[in-house]
Design an enzyme around this catalytic site. Structure first.
Site, short mmCIF file in Angstrom:
data_model
loop_
_atom_site.label_atom_id
_atom_site.label_comp_id
_atom_site.label_asym_id
_atom_site.label_seq_id
_atom_site.Cartn_x
_atom_site.Cartn_y
_atom_site.Cartn_z
CE LYS A 50 -4.10 -2.03 2.12
NZ LYS A 50 -5.12 -1.93 3.18
CG ASP A 84 -8.21 0.31 3.62
OD1 ASP A 84 -8.92 -0.54 3.04
OD2 ASP A 84 -6.97 0.31 3.55
#
Ligand code: ATR
Length: 274
Positions: free
Chosen positions: A67, A104
């Site tokens: 990420k 997220d």
């Protein structure tokens, strides 16, 4: 007709539920697309992304451990991805640029609100100070909690993280051992659940009617969920709902269609239980 291609990339990736979730979204909304899994070598993330794009890919989800690298690879970042310093959603624009987004935190907040859990004006505790926590702080603070305490085994990391987000709301950091008082919502963002552990927590940390949320999920309730149930939590949720909601938010960024997450969650829960 060529179907639009999407994929999730990570290492490992075999266990990822994302292909299943996106296939359910696509079927439900009549979107002509495919969604596959790509295992990238640990030193070959960038090449794997560019290859998928060259082969006609339209976008990707990014998972552990890529990420942060994904954020570096992007030409532009959404504000929430810039804040998170991490990207879980790549959008390949027709002009050749790559945009990074991070869904997220929005996924966590949506799952909480969808379960009727209030964040506004509540005392919220988040455990951990790694990438997973950094990724959700801005969307949590946007819900205007009364206070947000970040508690971490390594206290300095919690304090630093709180300082980085202090412009967004009432957030402070401390060590786990320095935790005092009680909280209406406790979120476990440590990676302890993955090794079958939980952070050490005082018995009276949950206020009356409090909710506990573990960002991890598994076949069984996590040690943190079990602790919460044993100490009077009104609700002890795992992170499967967050996974579905972050996927829906990515799907929306790619396709402009917001999937209905309720039936998808029911399908996953049904197979979870068996
Ligand atoms: P992630 O990307 O999942 O956030 P990370 O950046 O490595 O992973 O962060 C892991 C977090 O879980 C850290 O906050 C870590 O605490 P430290 O900063 O003190 O290392 C926390 N953590 C991991 N295992 C833990 C355990 N057994 N008890 C308490 N905290 C734990």
């Amino acid at each position: 007709m060529m179907l639009d291609r999407y994929a999730v990339i990570g290492n490992p990736i075999a266990h990822s539920q994302s292909p299943r979730i996106h296939a359910l979204f696509a079927a439900q909304s009549g979107q002509a697309m495919t969604y596959e899994r790509i295992l990238a070598p640990l030193d070959g993330f960038r090449e794997a992304v560019l290859r998928f794009r060259a082969e006609g890919g339209r976008g990707m989800n990014v998972t552990v451990p890529f990420k942060l690298q994904a954020a570096e690879l992007c030409d532009t970042l959404s504000e929430r991805a810039a804040r998170a310093g991490a990207v879980n959603t790549l959008i390949f624009h027709p002009d050749g640029t790559i945009e990074g987004d991070n869904t997220d935190g929005a996924g966590l907040v949506r799952d909480l609100l969808g379960h009727g859990v209030r964040i506004e004006d509540q005392r919220v505790l988040i455990l951990g100070a790694g990438g997973a926590v950094r990724g959700v702080l801005a969307p949590l603070l946007a819900e205007r909690p009364r206070e947000l305490v970040i508690a971490n085994r390594t206290a300095d990391k919690a304090r630093q993280l709180a300082a980085d987000f202090a412009d967004l709301g009432p957030v402070r950091g401390c060590g786990l051992e320095a935790l005092m008082g009680s909280f209406d919502l406790i979120i476990n963002g440590t990676s302890a659940s993955l090794s079958g552990e939980r952070p050490p927590l005082a018995d009276d940390l949950l206020a009356k009617g409090a909710v506990a949320y573990d960002m991890a999920y598994g076949q069984e309730p996590t040690p943190f969920q079990c602790w919460a149930q044993a100490h009077g939590a009104r609700l002890a949720l795992d992170g499967l709902g967050m996974l579905v909601e972050q996927a829906a938010e990515s799907f929306y960024r790619w396709r402009g269609v917001r999937p209905d997450t309720v039936p998808v969650r029911q399908t996953l829960n049904a197979s979870h239980a068996t």
